[in-house]
Scaffold this motif. Structure first.
Motif, short mmCIF file in Angstrom:
data_model
loop_
_atom_site.label_atom_id
_atom_site.label_comp_id
_atom_site.label_asym_id
_atom_site.label_seq_id
_atom_site.Cartn_x
_atom_site.Cartn_y
_atom_site.Cartn_z
N GLU A 95 32.05 33.15 36.25
CA GLU A 95 31.09 34.59 36.83
C GLU A 95 30.51 35.15 36.21
OE1 GLU A 95 33.36 38.07 38.87
OE2 GLU A 95 34.41 36.62 39.91
N GLN A 96 30.42 34.52 34.62
CA GLN A 96 30.53 35.77 33.29
C GLN A 96 29.69 34.36 32.88
OE1 GLN A 96 33.20 38.35 32.16
NE2 GLN A 96 32.68 39.93 34.30
N ASN A 97 30.04 33.60 32.95
CA ASN A 97 30.05 32.28 32.07
C ASN A 97 29.86 32.53 30.22
OD1 ASN A 97 28.24 30.80 33.63
ND2 ASN A 97 26.21 32.57 33.93
N VAL A 98 31.03 32.81 30.30
CA VAL A 98 32.23 33.24 29.10
C VAL A 98 32.65 31.66 28.35
CG1 VAL A 98 33.39 33.37 27.74
CG2 VAL A 98 32.83 35.28 28.50
N PRO A 99 32.40 31.18 27.12
CA PRO A 99 32.69 29.45 27.25
C PRO A 99 34.63 30.03 27.73
CG PRO A 99 31.20 30.17 25.52
CD PRO A 99 31.33 31.71 26.30
N LEU A 100 34.97 28.44 27.48
CA LEU A 100 36.63 28.74 27.82
C LEU A 100 36.65 28.90 26.09
CD1 LEU A 100 38.78 28.05 29.69
CD2 LEU A 100 38.66 25.87 29.88
N GLU A 101 36.39 27.87 25.36
CA GLU A 101 36.80 27.81 23.88
C GLU A 101 37.07 29.55 23.29
OE1 GLU A 101 32.88 26.06 23.42
OE2 GLU A 101 34.75 26.02 24.62
N GLU A 102 35.66 30.02 23.71
CA GLU A 102 36.48 31.99 23.32
C GLU A 102 37.07 32.63 24.81
OE1 GLU A 102 32.85 33.44 23.01
OE2 GLU A 102 31.27 31.54 22.96
N GLU A 103 37.64 32.26 26.00
CA GLU A 103 37.99 32.98 26.35
C GLU A 103 39.73 32.49 26.40
OE1 GLU A 103 40.29 34.98 29.19
OE2 GLU A 103 38.14 35.71 27.95
N ILE A 104 40.17 31.54 26.06
CA ILE A 104 41.23 31.24 25.92
C ILE A 104 41.86 30.60 23.92
CG2 ILE A 104 43.80 29.87 25.61
CD1 ILE A 104 42.34 30.96 28.37
N ASP A 105 42.00 31.90 23.75
CA ASP A 105 42.18 32.28 21.94
C ASP A 105 43.62 31.55 21.40
OD1 ASP A 105 42.91 34.62 21.71
OD2 ASP A 105 41.40 35.86 22.14
N GLN A 106 42.99 32.24 19.79
CA GLN A 106 44.52 31.97 19.29
C GLN A 106 45.36 33.09 18.98
OE1 GLN A 106 41.69 32.61 18.36
NE2 GLN A 106 40.86 33.95 16.47
N PHE A 107 44.94 34.67 20.32
CA PHE A 107 45.87 35.20 19.74
C PHE A 107 46.77 34.93 21.13
CE2 PHE A 107 42.21 37.41 17.96
CZ PHE A 107 43.37 37.07 16.74
N GLU A 108 46.47 34.11 22.26
CA GLU A 108 47.75 33.76 23.13
C GLU A 108 48.74 34.20 23.34
OE1 GLU A 108 45.60 34.51 25.76
OE2 GLU A 108 43.94 33.77 25.25
N ASP A 109 49.57 33.40 22.64
CA ASP A 109 51.36 33.24 21.81
C ASP A 109 51.72 34.83 22.26
OD1 ASP A 109 50.82 30.66 23.07
OD2 ASP A 109 51.19 29.55 20.93
N GLU A 110 51.01 35.43 20.96
CA GLU A 110 51.00 36.80 20.38
C GLU A 110 51.04 38.15 21.21
OE1 GLU A 110 48.35 38.87 17.13
OE2 GLU A 110 48.77 36.37 16.76
N SER A 111 50.32 37.59 22.95
CA SER A 111 50.23 39.31 22.91
C SER A 111 50.75 39.05 24.42
CB SER A 111 48.72 38.80 23.90
OG SER A 111 47.97 38.00 23.48
N THR A 112 51.41 39.65 25.42
CA THR A 112 51.89 40.76 26.11
C THR A 112 51.25 40.23 27.68
OG1 THR A 112 53.42 41.60 25.60
CG2 THR A 112 53.83 41.93 27.84
N HIS A 113 51.67 39.17 28.75
CA HIS A 113 50.27 38.84 29.30
C HIS A 113 50.89 40.12 30.26
CE1 HIS A 113 47.82 36.14 27.28
NE2 HIS A 113 49.10 35.51 26.81
N ILE A 114 49.56 39.91 31.82
CA ILE A 114 49.79 41.00 32.70
C ILE A 114 49.78 39.99 33.89
CG2 ILE A 114 49.84 42.60 34.38
CD1 ILE A 114 51.85 42.92 31.55
N VAL A 115 49.67 39.98 34.72
CA VAL A 115 49.51 39.25 35.84
C VAL A 115 49.93 40.59 37.32
CG1 VAL A 115 49.61 37.48 37.49
CG2 VAL A 115 49.98 37.67 35.82
N LEU A 116 48.60 41.06 38.23
CA LEU A 116 48.25 42.28 39.08
C LEU A 116 48.54 40.76 40.24
CD1 LEU A 116 48.42 44.86 39.77
CD2 LEU A 116 46.19 44.18 40.72
N TYR A 117 49.42 40.76 41.44
CA TYR A 117 50.16 40.04 42.55
C TYR A 117 49.59 41.44 43.54
CZ TYR A 117 51.53 36.15 39.68
OH TYR A 117 52.38 35.53 38.30
#
Length: 140
Positions: free
Chosen positions: A26-48
Protein backbone atom coordinates in the motif's frame (compact mmCIF):
# COMPACT_ATOMS: atom_id res chain seq x y z
CA UNK A 1 -10.43 -9.12 18.14
CA UNK A 2 -7.58 -10.79 19.98
CA UNK A 3 -4.00 -9.46 20.16
CA UNK A 4 -1.41 -12.19 20.59
CA UNK A 5 2.27 -12.09 21.35
CA UNK A 6 3.99 -14.10 18.63
CA UNK A 7 5.22 -17.45 19.94
CA UNK A 8 5.76 -19.47 16.75
CA UNK A 9 6.79 -19.18 13.11
CA UNK A 10 3.23 -19.17 11.77
CA UNK A 11 2.31 -16.17 13.93
CA UNK A 12 5.52 -14.39 12.93
CA UNK A 13 4.71 -15.06 9.27
CA UNK A 14 1.23 -13.61 9.91
CA UNK A 15 2.82 -10.44 11.32
CA UNK A 16 5.17 -10.10 8.34
CA UNK A 17 2.31 -10.73 5.89
CA UNK A 18 0.20 -7.92 7.40
CA UNK A 19 3.20 -5.57 7.44
CA UNK A 20 3.98 -6.40 3.80
CA UNK A 21 0.41 -5.68 2.69
CA UNK A 22 0.20 -2.35 4.54
CA UNK A 23 3.72 -0.95 4.28
CA UNK A 24 5.15 -2.51 1.12
CA UNK A 25 2.09 -3.02 -1.09
CA UNK A 26 0.00 0.00 0.00
CA UNK A 27 2.67 2.52 1.00
CA UNK A 28 5.52 1.45 -1.31
CA UNK A 29 8.07 0.99 1.47
CA UNK A 30 10.92 -1.16 0.10
CA UNK A 31 10.77 -4.67 1.59
CA UNK A 32 14.45 -4.45 2.57
CA UNK A 33 13.59 -1.42 4.76
CA UNK A 34 10.43 -2.95 6.22
CA UNK A 35 12.04 -6.18 7.43
CA UNK A 36 15.16 -5.10 9.31
CA UNK A 37 17.92 -6.19 11.68
CA UNK A 38 15.70 -5.70 14.77
CA UNK A 39 13.18 -8.45 14.00
CA UNK A 40 14.80 -11.10 16.19
CA UNK A 41 15.19 -8.85 19.25
CA UNK A 42 11.61 -7.53 19.02
CA UNK A 43 8.41 -8.81 20.59
CA UNK A 44 5.87 -9.14 17.80
CA UNK A 45 2.10 -8.77 18.13
CA UNK A 46 -0.53 -10.04 15.73
CA UNK A 47 -4.17 -9.01 15.99
CA UNK A 48 -6.58 -11.77 15.02
CA UNK A 49 -10.26 -11.44 14.14
CA UNK A 50 -11.89 -14.89 14.09
CA UNK A 51 -8.39 -16.40 13.81
CA UNK A 52 -7.60 -14.29 10.72
CA UNK A 53 -4.62 -11.92 11.05
CA UNK A 54 -5.77 -8.31 10.58
CA UNK A 55 -3.12 -6.20 12.32
CA UNK A 56 0.42 -6.27 13.64
CA UNK A 57 3.12 -4.38 15.48
CA UNK A 58 6.36 -4.88 17.31
CA UNK A 59 7.88 -3.79 20.60
CA UNK A 60 11.47 -3.49 21.71
CA UNK A 61 13.40 -1.70 24.43
CA UNK A 62 15.65 1.15 23.33
CA UNK A 63 17.40 3.70 25.56
CA UNK A 64 15.06 3.02 28.49
CA UNK A 65 11.93 3.45 26.38
CA UNK A 66 9.49 0.89 25.13
CA UNK A 67 9.78 1.46 21.37
CA UNK A 68 6.50 0.81 19.57
CA UNK A 69 7.04 0.07 15.90
CA UNK A 70 5.42 -1.22 12.72
CA UNK A 71 1.82 -0.69 13.88
CA UNK A 72 -0.46 -1.59 10.99
CA UNK A 73 -4.01 -2.73 10.32
CA UNK A 74 -5.52 -4.13 7.14
CA UNK A 75 -7.82 -1.70 5.33
CA UNK A 76 -10.81 -3.97 6.09
CA UNK A 77 -10.37 -3.37 9.84
CA UNK A 78 -9.40 0.31 9.99
CA UNK A 79 -11.69 2.68 11.88
CA UNK A 80 -13.04 -0.29 13.86
CA UNK A 81 -10.83 -0.08 16.96
CA UNK A 82 -8.20 -2.55 15.78
CA UNK A 83 -5.35 -0.06 16.19
CA UNK A 84 -6.50 0.71 19.74
CA UNK A 85 -6.42 -2.98 20.63
CA UNK A 86 -2.85 -3.32 19.34
CA UNK A 87 -1.70 -0.18 21.17
CA UNK A 88 -3.26 -1.25 24.48
CA UNK A 89 -1.44 -4.58 24.15
CA UNK A 90 1.83 -2.68 23.60
CA UNK A 91 1.20 -0.68 26.78
CA UNK A 92 0.46 -3.90 28.68
CA UNK A 93 3.77 -5.38 27.52
CA UNK A 94 5.62 -2.26 28.69
CA UNK A 95 3.97 -2.34 32.12
CA UNK A 96 4.71 -6.06 32.53
CA UNK A 97 8.38 -5.29 31.85
CA UNK A 98 8.50 -2.34 34.25
CA UNK A 99 8.82 0.22 31.47
CA UNK A 100 6.99 3.49 32.09
CA UNK A 101 7.83 5.45 28.93
CA UNK A 102 6.85 4.60 25.38
CA UNK A 103 8.18 6.13 22.19
CA UNK A 104 7.16 5.76 18.57
CA UNK A 105 7.76 7.33 15.20
CA UNK A 106 4.32 8.01 13.75
CA UNK A 107 3.47 8.66 10.16
CA UNK A 108 2.06 12.19 10.18
CA UNK A 109 -1.24 10.91 8.78
CA UNK A 110 -1.58 8.78 11.95
CA UNK A 111 -0.45 11.46 14.43
CA UNK A 112 -3.99 12.27 15.62
CA UNK A 113 -4.69 8.57 16.23
CA UNK A 114 -1.76 8.43 18.65
CA UNK A 115 -2.66 11.79 20.25
CA UNK A 116 -6.08 10.35 21.14
CA UNK A 117 -4.22 7.56 22.96
CA UNK A 118 -2.24 10.08 25.02
CA UNK A 119 0.95 10.39 22.99
CA UNK A 120 2.67 13.76 22.71
CA UNK A 121 4.60 14.90 19.65
CA UNK A 122 8.21 15.74 20.58
CA UNK A 123 9.85 16.30 17.20
CA UNK A 124 9.45 18.08 13.94
CA UNK A 125 8.58 16.23 10.78
CA UNK A 126 11.24 13.92 9.33
CA UNK A 127 11.24 11.45 6.46
CA UNK A 128 11.46 7.69 6.96
CA UNK A 129 11.11 5.33 3.99
CA UNK A 130 9.90 8.32 1.98
CA UNK A 131 7.00 8.98 4.38
CA UNK A 132 6.75 12.01 6.74
CA UNK A 133 6.94 11.03 10.44
CA UNK A 134 7.08 12.63 13.90
CA UNK A 135 8.43 11.17 17.17
CA UNK A 136 5.86 10.80 19.95
CA UNK A 137 6.13 9.73 23.61
CA UNK A 138 3.78 8.65 26.39
CA UNK A 139 4.11 7.80 30.08
CA UNK A 140 2.24 4.63 31.02
Amino acid sequence: MEPRIVTNNKEKDDAFTIRKVVFVDEQNVPLEEEIDQFEDESTHIVLYDNNEPVGAGRFRVLDGYGKVERICVLASHRKKGAGNVIMHKMEDIAKERGISKLKLNAQTQAENFYKKLGYETVSGIFMDAGIPHVTMIKEV
